[in-house]
Motif scaffolding. Structure first.
Motif, PDB file in Angstrom:
ATOM      1  N   ALA A  42      22.974  52.518  80.874  1.00 17.42           N
ATOM      2  CA  ALA A  42      22.730  53.160  79.586  1.00 17.42           C
ATOM      3  C   ALA A  42      21.870  52.274  78.721  1.00 17.42           C
ATOM      4  O   ALA A  42      21.842  51.059  78.896  1.00 17.42           O
ATOM      5  CB  ALA A  42      24.060  53.432  78.879  1.00 17.42           C
ATOM      6  N   MET A  43      21.147  52.909  77.806  1.00 16.72           N
ATOM      7  CA  MET A  43      20.399  52.134  76.827  1.00 16.72           C
ATOM      8  C   MET A  43      20.939  52.444  75.448  1.00 16.72           C
ATOM      9  O   MET A  43      21.215  53.599  75.133  1.00 16.72           O
ATOM     10  CB  MET A  43      18.904  52.472  76.890  1.00 16.72           C
ATOM     11  CG  MET A  43      18.105  51.726  75.825  1.00 16.72           C
ATOM     12  SD  MET A  43      16.340  51.899  76.038  1.00 16.72           S
ATOM     13  CE  MET A  43      16.043  50.794  77.385  1.00 16.72           C
ATOM     14  N   VAL A  44      21.136  51.411  74.646  1.00 20.06           N
ATOM     15  CA  VAL A  44      21.539  51.601  73.258  1.00 20.06           C
ATOM     16  C   VAL A  44      20.385  51.099  72.404  1.00 20.06           C
ATOM     17  O   VAL A  44      19.920  49.971  72.584  1.00 20.06           O
ATOM     18  CB  VAL A  44      22.840  50.835  72.943  1.00 20.06           C
ATOM     19  CG1 VAL A  44      23.205  51.001  71.477  1.00 20.06           C
ATOM     20  CG2 VAL A  44      23.979  51.308  73.841  1.00 20.06           C
ATOM     21  N   ILE A  45      19.899  51.961  71.518  1.00 24.62           N
ATOM     22  CA  ILE A  45      18.757  51.587  70.680  1.00 24.62           C
ATOM     23  C   ILE A  45      19.266  51.254  69.282  1.00 24.62           C
ATOM     24  O   ILE A  45      19.804  52.114  68.590  1.00 24.62           O
ATOM     25  CB  ILE A  45      17.712  52.717  70.634  1.00 24.62           C
ATOM     26  CG1 ILE A  45      17.296  53.113  72.058  1.00 24.62           C
ATOM     27  CG2 ILE A  45      16.497  52.287  69.815  1.00 24.62           C
ATOM     28  CD1 ILE A  45      16.418  54.338  72.120  1.00 24.62           C
ATOM     29  N   GLY A  46      19.133  50.017  68.893  1.00 21.22           N
ATOM     30  CA  GLY A  46      19.638  49.560  67.594  1.00 21.22           C
ATOM     31  C   GLY A  46      20.905  48.764  67.813  1.00 21.22           C
ATOM     32  O   GLY A  46      21.837  49.238  68.466  1.00 21.22           O
ATOM     33  N   ALA A  47      20.931  47.530  67.273  1.00 17.36           N
ATOM     34  CA  ALA A  47      22.112  46.693  67.487  1.00 17.36           C
ATOM     35  C   ALA A  47      22.725  46.300  66.162  1.00 17.36           C
ATOM     36  O   ALA A  47      22.974  45.134  65.880  1.00 17.36           O
ATOM     37  CB  ALA A  47      21.753  45.471  68.326  1.00 17.36           C
ATOM     38  N   GLY A  48      22.945  47.297  65.317  1.00 17.80           N
ATOM     39  CA  GLY A  48      23.785  47.092  64.145  1.00 17.80           C
ATOM     40  C   GLY A  48      25.214  47.289  64.608  1.00 17.80           C
ATOM     41  O   GLY A  48      25.498  47.272  65.815  1.00 17.80           O
ATOM     42  N   VAL A  49      26.109  47.539  63.668  1.00 21.43           N
ATOM     43  CA  VAL A  49      27.510  47.660  64.079  1.00 21.43           C
ATOM     44  C   VAL A  49      27.704  48.847  65.019  1.00 21.43           C
ATOM     45  O   VAL A  49      28.488  48.788  65.975  1.00 21.43           O
ATOM     46  CB  VAL A  49      28.453  47.709  62.859  1.00 21.43           C
ATOM     47  CG1 VAL A  49      28.192  48.924  61.990  1.00 21.43           C
ATOM     48  CG2 VAL A  49      29.901  47.665  63.308  1.00 21.43           C
ATOM     49  N   ALA A  50      26.920  49.922  64.802  1.00 21.07           N
ATOM     50  CA  ALA A  50      27.061  51.100  65.673  1.00 21.07           C
ATOM     51  C   ALA A  50      26.617  50.766  67.091  1.00 21.07           C
ATOM     52  O   ALA A  50      27.327  51.030  68.064  1.00 21.07           O
ATOM     53  CB  ALA A  50      26.233  52.261  65.120  1.00 21.07           C
ATOM     54  N   GLY A  51      25.436  50.185  67.204  1.00 22.32           N
ATOM     55  CA  GLY A  51      24.894  49.860  68.521  1.00 22.32           C
ATOM     56  C   GLY A  51      25.765  48.840  69.245  1.00 22.32           C
ATOM     57  O   GLY A  51      25.989  48.929  70.452  1.00 22.32           O
ATOM     58  N   ILE A  52      26.261  47.875  68.493  1.00 24.82           N
ATOM     59  CA  ILE A  52      27.116  46.837  69.096  1.00 24.82           C
ATOM     60  C   ILE A  52      28.384  47.470  69.665  1.00 24.82           C
ATOM     61  O   ILE A  52      28.781  47.220  70.810  1.00 24.82           O
ATOM     62  CB  ILE A  52      27.459  45.744  68.048  1.00 24.82           C
ATOM     63  CG1 ILE A  52      26.206  44.916  67.749  1.00 24.82           C
ATOM     64  CG2 ILE A  52      28.602  44.860  68.533  1.00 24.82           C
ATOM     65  CD1 ILE A  52      26.371  43.934  66.597  1.00 24.82           C
TER      66      ILE A  52
END
Lengths: 677, 297
Positions: A143-153
């Motif tokens: 999977a890819m998660v785009i954005g590593a703020g609290v949501a992405g983390i």
């Protein structure tokens, strides 16, 4: 010969109140091909479904029409029912006699006649239905998660814990997003960094997570289960594998503390080689090419400075670093690109949104937005947690907080509520009062929206225990004045509860600005074929029942990129998105509804109208060759993995050589003819 | 000019640049001008060029039997040249595989019902501002003369010829206009000459011939002829190059090109779109994510 069973539902009273179900059953039983026509109080209930399967077995029904609610509600239910009874699930049609009939009519005779017509249409269609098989597509378990703020983390950690490899892409040099810059969080006042940094470290160390910081998504190809994502790894000029994060370089940089740090919203400074904040993950520096003496001099063919490189013990600095394109095969994508604050005074990118010139943001240094205030009162901020105002470093005694700056203001163009401002403003007043005991915190508000567990209690605490002064009204203008030689900001407000003007001379003004999606989200949405609203917030597939899915299969959303929300909600949604992605990736292959477009390749003239118009890039022009390889003709061809069955190609095809399986011309015309007969 | 044209084609055939040249010749009844397919240098004297060359020969480019002859050269007027471009844009032909021989055209005359030639030029020629064909590989004729003619027609192009006729129709009430077309269409026998003569009607199976289900009424009843003629015009929206072949071919003398012109004008007015520009995507079905209209997103 078709044997069709028609099952009319009363939906309790929902349908039966305005539709004479007995008369409907009677009329429908006379239609050609109808072998039985029954009605029942709740067709979706266990006995209702049993009735359908009994009749299928008893009469050998070949097709079923359920006249009840919207197919959105129960089509899947009834498909399952007939499948269990041994009939192909695509031999079911639903006639919506609730939303499209009983709920919108009060005259029983009219509604009954209309219900008969609607069911007649469904009977005409089901007569022409064919048994269909779901499409199977393979799935890449990554999977890819785009954005590593609290949501992405959170999403990345959950996916990784579920045993899936995760590519976590973040465009900034460090993970953490907005939350890493917050002071303390409502309603418990726990320190934001204390709760977030352990998670940041975890994503940095997790064996299943590949962190791609200072990187952006360049291109997305492929389809659900089989995406091919190209990521641009921006030149960082530091080899983070060699670097130990010792800090020699950023302490030696001659530009140290001379360049505004965007992590501190330009209230603090950093060097040309920097880490945005001490707890950054990866704790490796980045060189800001626009401000680095060496990189700038290299453009002119010289090699100035280079102090960081000379001081680096592990030879990690490479001034010849280039952007790199890296391709990843992933099965699912979670978008968690977050938000930014609406820019109050400056030019707006969106022509439909206007700024607040009257508040002097940008002109007056001590008129700041709420994220800047977070940095001012944060222990890790530029003032070390001491509340000091930006213009002269004075400790403010009177602070004015203005809520709904931008939000809920039709005149300025943002109609929505940004949801978190009431809560964080209450928090701001508390944090300020905790640090400046004799200070005054004035809040101008429209309404206090504090729905949530322990939320209203929190606001009451700010008002009752910490003495925040709440004025229900808005500020029309802010003016810089001098009182005894000290700069003050006169806020012309109103207290509508008292019914009088309310003017406060503030040392510092904090604007609770509207949340808007972060920069570039619409471009990303276009790459992913995900919809977005007029403000750029990404569209979920269904606001209630599919809140983290999007209309692009395999792409999920979480956090503030989908709409304003606070940390608890964001984290919950991130876990939900990860869960949905995990469900998808846990299958050996994906099954898709077979209702997709198909081209009659003999007839297709390959004009390319469908290729141009397909919003999912699912159609290509292909050559047909005989067994010896001789060219016969061109044709357009649909990729079953990509086609979403929207039918746009059918409407543009001049020769109607493309058909939508399950909604063929034949079926649609039969439906129309049944109405006209 | 005719000699020049013959020489050019002869050269192409002799050098084996092409295998067949599609041009005009006196092949019809009573020496009427029609298409000839020249496959050897000895046959080029069949080719003619005069103001009777009214057909749009591009219609032959998509025919499999012509394609089977090998590499093609084609003689075109300016309006026909635009049709070639549209065919390439719609991937019906590979432009680089075809040699386009453009001829400067000073207008073509209408045929009389007995097949002889009238004095009267086509209305489209009266408002023509493109006498020299564009996007061709070989150009025959006097460009300066063509430019002169363009300049002469330019001031009145929007108000003369077919535009004038169309303006008259547009000035009618919708009821009057309906009655006008009713009268015109009453002569239509659904012979499909318009379809066969149009270079852009190249579908393998016309939607008018679709019968499962029947998309449009197939008979030549009033309902059927309205459905057919309007459908044909709509399928040419944003594609028609106003060559006038349909109207020239119509044995009933229906001015079908006026229907097309309405849509040509609409494409120009609303989308600033003129069909027949190389590399431009089709008007219908193309969308841009950067479209300025919000509703499209």
């Amino acid at each position: 010969m078709a044997k069709i069973g028609v099952f009319t539902c009363w939906c309790g009273e929902n349908i039966a109140r305005h539709v004479d179900v007995e008369a409907v059953s009677e009329a429908i039983s006379k239609l050609p091909g109808v072998a039985c026509s029954m009605n029942y109080k709740y067709m979706c209930s266990e006995p209702g479904q049993s009735l359908i399967s009994e009749k299928i077995k008893e009469l050998g029904l070949t097709g079923v029409v359920v006249a009840s609610c919207s197919p959105h509600m129960h089509l899947k239910t009834f498909r399952k029912t007939v499948e269990l009874a041994g009939v192909n699930p695509y031999m079911v049609e639903m006639a919506n006699i609730r939303e499209q009939c009983s709920w919108v009519h009060s005259d029983k005779a009219v509604a009954t006649a209309k219900a008969i017509e609607l069911i007649g249409i469904a009977v005409a269609k089901v007569r022409r239905n064919a048994a269909l098989q779901p499409i199977k597509v393979p799935v890449t378990k990554r999977a890819m998660v785009i954005g590593a703020g609290v949501a992405g983390i959170q999403a990345a950690l959950d996916l990784a814990a579920g045993g899936v490899e995760v590519i976590l892409v973040e465009r900034e040099p460090s993970v953490g997003g907005k939350m890493a810059g917050l002071s303390e969080t409502f309603p418990t006042l726990d320190c934001s960094q204390c709760i977030l940094t352990p998670r940041m470290v975890e994503v940095g160390q997790h064996p299943n997570i590949k962190l791609m910081t200072y990187s952006e998504v360049e291109k997305v190809d492929g389809y659900v289960g089989n995406f091919k994502v190209t990521v641009r790894k921006k030149a960082r000029y530091v080899d983070i594998a060699k670097c130990t994060g010792c800090g020699t370089c950023w302490n030696a940089c001659p530009k140290k503390n001379k360049i505004p740090n965007s992590f501190d919203y330009n209230l603090g400074n950093r060097g040309a080689i920097y880490i945005p904040f001490p707890q950054a993950v990866p704790a490796r520096p980045t060189i800001d090419a626009d401000n680095c003496l060496r990189l700038q001099s290299m453009k002119k063919g010289k090699e100035l400075c280079g102090i960081c490189m000379k001081n680096c013990g592990s030879q990690a600095i490479n001034f010849h670093d280039q952007d790199e394109l890296v391709e990843f095969d992933v099965g699912a994508i979670v978008v968690a690109t977050g938000y930014k604050l609406y820019s109050i005074g400056k030019e707006q990118e969106n022509p439909n949104i206007k700024g607040y010139g009257e508040y002097g943001y940008g002109k007056y240094k001590d008129v700041i937005d709420s994220l800047q205030f977070e940095r001012i009162i944060s222990a890790s901020g530029p003032t070390g947690g001491e509340p000091k105002r930006p213009s002269d470093g004075m400790t403010p005694k009177t602070v004015v907080f203005i809520q709904c700056t931008g939000s809920r203001d039709n005149a300025k163009g943002i109609t929505y509520c940004s949801k978190i401002c009431c809560m964080y403003t209450a928090k701001h007043t508390m944090l300020f009062k905790h640090k400046v005991h004799d200070g005054a915190a004035h809040v101008f508000y429209m309404d206090i929206r504090s729905g949530g567990k322990m939320y209203d209690e929190f606001v009451r605490r700010a008002i009752e225990q910490d003495g925040a002064l709440y004025h229900r009204g808005r500020v029309s203008k802010i003016e810089e004045i001098k009182v005894d030689g000290v700069k003050k900001y006169r806020c012309y407000g109103a207290d509508t509860l008292a019914g009088e003007p309310c003017v406060v001379d503030a040392d510092l003004v904090v604007l609770a600005c509207a949340m808007v999606p972060s920069d570039g989200v619409t471009k990303l949405a276009q790459k992913l074929s995900v919809g977005y609203n007029e403000y750029g917030f990404l569209s979920e597939s269904h606001p209630k029942l599919r809140p983290v899915e999007t209309n692009a299969a395999g792409v999920f959303v979480c956090g503030a990129c989908q709409g304003p929300k606070d940390i608890p909600e964001t984290v919950a949604q991130a876990s939900a998105a990860a869960g949905k992605a995990l469900i998808m990736l846990s299958q050996p292959y994906l099954t898709r509804e077979p209702e997709i477009a198909t081209v009659d390749e003999k007839l297709c003239a390959a004009c390319g109208a469908c290729v141009q118009t397909c919003p999912f890039k699912a159609i290509t022009i292909e050559e047909i060759r005989d067994r010896k390889g001789n060219f016969i003709k061109n044709t357009s061809r649909v990729n079953p993995g990509l086609c979403m069955g929207c039918g746009t190609c059918v409407s543009v095809c001049p020769s109607k050589s493309v058909d939508l399986i399950g909604f063929t011309d034949d079926q649609v015309y039969a439906e129309l003819e049944s109405l006209l007969a | 000019m005719e000699t020049e044209l013959r020489n050019a084609i002869r050269k192409l055939l002799e050098e084996k640049t092409v295998d067949v040249a599609i041009g005009y010749g006196r092949v019809g009844v009573g020496g009427a001008v029609g298409a000839v397919f020249v496959t050897s240098p000895d046959e080029v004297d069949q080719l003619v060029w005069n103001n009777e060359c009214r057909q749009n020969l591009a219609v032959h480019l998509t025919r499999p039997e012509i394609k089977a002859l090998g590499k093609i050269a084609i003689v075109v007027k300016a309006c026909d040249a635009r049709a070639v471009v549209v065919l390439a844009n719609e991937s019906q032909i590979k432009r680089e595989e075809i040699v386009v021989v453009g001829v400067v055209c000073e207008g073509v005359v209408k045929a009389r019902f007995d097949g002889s030639n009238g004095e009267q030029f086509f209305e489209k020629c009266a408002s023509c501002v493109e006498h020299a064909p564009k996007n061709v590989d070989v150009l025959i004729g006097d460009e300066a003369k063509a430019a002169e003619l363009d300049a002469k027609n330019a001031p009145t192009a929007a108000t003369s010829g077919n535009q004038a006729k169309l303006a008259k129709l547009r000035a009618m009430t919708s009821e009057e206009r309906f009655q006008y077309w009713r009268g015109e269409f009453s002569r239509c026998v659904r012979c499909y000459a318009c379809r066969q003569s149009c270079p852009l009607c190249y579908c393998n199976r016309c939607v008018a011939d679709k019968n499962r289900p029947t998309r449009i009424e197939t008979s030549a009843s009033m309902k059927g002829v309205f459905a057919w003629n309007l459908l044909r015009a709509f399928h040419l929206a944003g594609r028609c190059v106003s060559c006038g072949s349909c109207a020239a071919a119509c044995p009933a003398g229906i001015e079908l090109d006026l229907l097309n012109l309405t849509l040509v004008n609409a494409a120009k007015e609303h989308f600033n779109y003129v069909a027949g520009e190389p590399g431009v995507p089709p008007l219908i079905g193309t969308y841009s994510l950067d479209d300025e209209e919000d509703f499209i997103r």
